[in-house]
Design a protein around this motif. Structure first.
Motif, mmCIF file in Angstrom:
data_model
loop_
_atom_site.group_PDB
_atom_site.id
_atom_site.type_symbol
_atom_site.label_atom_id
_atom_site.label_comp_id
_atom_site.label_asym_id
_atom_site.label_seq_id
_atom_site.Cartn_x
_atom_site.Cartn_y
_atom_site.Cartn_z
ATOM 1 N N THR A 40 0.827 -1.204 0.000
ATOM 2 C CA THR A 40 0.000 0.000 0.000
ATOM 3 C C THR A 40 0.857 1.248 0.000
ATOM 4 O O THR A 40 2.097 1.170 -0.074
ATOM 5 C CB THR A 40 -1.008 -0.025 1.171
ATOM 6 O OG1 THR A 40 -1.973 1.021 0.969
ATOM 7 C CG2 THR A 40 -0.359 0.143 2.523
ATOM 8 N N ASN A 41 0.221 2.391 0.076
ATOM 9 C CA ASN A 41 0.991 3.633 -0.051
ATOM 10 C C ASN A 41 1.622 4.036 1.276
ATOM 11 O O ASN A 41 1.187 3.627 2.352
ATOM 12 C CB ASN A 41 0.122 4.741 -0.652
ATOM 13 C CG ASN A 41 -1.018 5.142 0.249
ATOM 14 O OD1 ASN A 41 -0.815 5.821 1.242
ATOM 15 N ND2 ASN A 41 -2.235 4.701 -0.079
ATOM 16 N N ASN A 60 -2.480 -1.357 -3.456
ATOM 17 C CA ASN A 60 -2.930 0.036 -3.449
ATOM 18 C C ASN A 60 -1.845 0.870 -4.102
ATOM 19 O O ASN A 60 -0.686 0.811 -3.679
ATOM 20 C CB ASN A 60 -3.173 0.452 -1.979
ATOM 21 C CG ASN A 60 -3.510 1.914 -1.806
ATOM 22 O OD1 ASN A 60 -2.823 2.779 -2.308
ATOM 23 N ND2 ASN A 60 -4.564 2.191 -1.044
ATOM 24 N N GLY A 91 -1.392 4.109 -4.320
ATOM 25 C CA GLY A 91 -1.359 5.512 -3.872
ATOM 26 C C GLY A 91 -0.025 6.201 -4.018
ATOM 27 O O GLY A 91 0.039 7.381 -4.374
ATOM 28 N N THR A 92 1.066 5.500 -3.683
ATOM 29 C CA THR A 92 2.413 6.094 -3.874
ATOM 30 C C THR A 92 3.273 5.123 -4.684
ATOM 31 O O THR A 92 4.420 4.828 -4.324
ATOM 32 C CB THR A 92 3.104 6.440 -2.529
ATOM 33 O OG1 THR A 92 3.067 5.287 -1.674
ATOM 34 C CG2 THR A 92 2.426 7.609 -1.832
ATOM 35 N N VAL A 110 -5.926 4.181 -6.314
ATOM 36 C CA VAL A 110 -5.856 5.558 -5.801
ATOM 37 C C VAL A 110 -5.397 6.536 -6.903
ATOM 38 O O VAL A 110 -4.388 6.303 -7.565
ATOM 39 C CB VAL A 110 -4.851 5.650 -4.620
ATOM 40 C CG1 VAL A 110 -4.820 7.075 -4.063
ATOM 41 C CG2 VAL A 110 -5.203 4.660 -3.537
ATOM 42 N N ARG A 134 -0.669 5.234 -13.619
ATOM 43 C CA ARG A 134 -1.684 4.569 -12.792
ATOM 44 C C ARG A 134 -2.728 3.890 -13.670
ATOM 45 O O ARG A 134 -3.192 2.781 -13.364
ATOM 46 C CB ARG A 134 -2.329 5.586 -11.840
ATOM 47 C CG ARG A 134 -1.371 5.962 -10.708
ATOM 48 C CD ARG A 134 -1.829 7.173 -9.910
ATOM 49 N NE ARG A 134 -0.698 7.680 -9.161
ATOM 50 C CZ ARG A 134 -0.586 7.693 -7.829
ATOM 51 N NH1 ARG A 134 -1.586 7.304 -7.074
ATOM 52 N NH2 ARG A 134 0.509 8.118 -7.248
ATOM 53 N N THR A 180 -6.720 11.207 6.070
ATOM 54 C CA THR A 180 -6.095 10.489 4.955
ATOM 55 C C THR A 180 -5.871 9.023 5.317
ATOM 56 O O THR A 180 -5.530 8.684 6.450
ATOM 57 C CB THR A 180 -4.769 11.172 4.530
ATOM 58 O OG1 THR A 180 -4.325 10.577 3.311
ATOM 59 C CG2 THR A 180 -3.686 11.051 5.590
ATOM 60 N N CYS A 205 -8.196 3.942 2.047
ATOM 61 C CA CYS A 205 -7.211 2.865 1.835
ATOM 62 C C CYS A 205 -7.411 1.739 2.845
ATOM 63 O O CYS A 205 -7.351 0.558 2.503
ATOM 64 C CB CYS A 205 -5.794 3.421 1.962
ATOM 65 S SG CYS A 205 -5.441 4.765 0.811
#
Ligand code: ADP
Ligand code: TZP
Ligand code: MG
Length: 253
Positions: free
Chosen positions: A33-34, A74, A76-77, A105, A113, A181, A185
């Motif tokens: 994940t991020n 995920n 996200g980053t 995300v 993405r 935030t 997620c």
């Protein structure tokens, strides 16, 4: 995504049954994940009764996912290394028939993405959890992936869940959930934990989001703003029981 199926009814007993199986079996969720959401995701999984593992190294994610009950991806980053780790996780999910939840995300914001999301969506039997903007940005690919058992989870004020074995709406939650935030997620991680113990992904997602939404409602009553809400959300999720679910789902008396 528009609903095309008749919706199923979810009562507190069905939600509690999924929660009880999570608590009893303590599934581990391997989360790629991020960096923003790692901590809240891990803590929310623990509050839910599951075990987080947040490994990210490209050379170990497959081993870490191998013994997990479910996998979360995920983006996200996303970076150069996680882009390479994602196919390794997809391979484990496919070869070991493990539940996989994908959170696209900010997929509406970058071609990278979009590309990665479309790679992930080639896998059969996955769950995609995103907000309305993200799900709309992937609409064509999601529509195509329905051919191979995709479960769609669009969160927001009302969560819409649609899979090959059922459709649900979840109207629980609180606007403060959008002011911290990582709350979205973490929702994906809870869905993954529920999928580890419930073979119908739509039911698993609906149960997880009902529990999360009700925890959000309780947390909002106990907090003074987004900071204390975060802590209260973890506490409320950890403290949920069937009587609370029944009361919040209008089944009292
Ligand atoms: N306006 C709202 N009212 C109540 N609950 C909400 C609201 N918006 C989002 N939620 C809840 O917050 C969680 C995160 O959803 P969402 O905000 O859509 O994700 P993201 O953070 O990825 O955009 C979900 O459990 C959802 O039900
Ligand atoms: C702010 C941010 N930037 C990249 S990932 C991320 C976290 C997004 O979390 P959520 O979608 O749960 O609000
Ligand atoms: Mg999100």
């Amino acid at each position: 995504m528009s609903m095309t199926m008749t919706e199923d009814h979810l009562d507190a007993a069905r939600v509690a049954a999924v929660l009880a199986r999570v608590t009893a079996r303590r599934p581990r969720v391997q989360c790629l994940t991020n960096t923003v959401a790692q901590n809240i995701t891990a803590n929310m999984l623990l509050a839910f009764g599951a075990i987080p593992s947040m490994a990210i190294h490209v050379d170990e994610v497959a081993a870490m996912a191998d013994g997990a009950g479910a996998i979360l991806i995920n983006i996200g980053t996303i970076n150069a290394e996680s882009e390479l780790a994602i196919p390794k996780l997809l391979e484990v999910a496919r070869d070991k028939a493990k539940p996989l939840v994908f959170d696209p995300v900010f997929v509406e914001l970058s071609p990278l993405r979009q590309h990665v999301a479309r790679q992930v969506l080639r896998l059969r039997n996955i769950v995609v959890r995103g907000n309305a903007t993200e799900m709309t940005a992937l609409a064509d690919a999601l529509q195509a992936a329905r051919e191979h058992n995709l479960t769609l989870v669009t969160t927001g004020k009302i969560d819409r869940i649609e899979g090959p074995r059922g459709a649900f709406s979840v109207a629980h939650g609180h606007p403060l959930m959008t002011k911290v935030t990582g709350v979205g997620c973490a929702a994906g991680a809870l869905i993954a934990a529920a999928c580890a113990v419930e073979s119908n992904p739509a039911l698993a997602a609906a149960a997880a989001l009902t529990a999360y939404g009700i925890a959000g409602e309780i947390a909002a009553e106990r907090s003074n703003g987004p900071g204390s809400f975060t802590v209260a959300l973890i506490d409320a999720l950890a403290g949920l029981d069937e009587a609370t679910l029944r009361a919040r789902m209008g089944e009292e008396g």
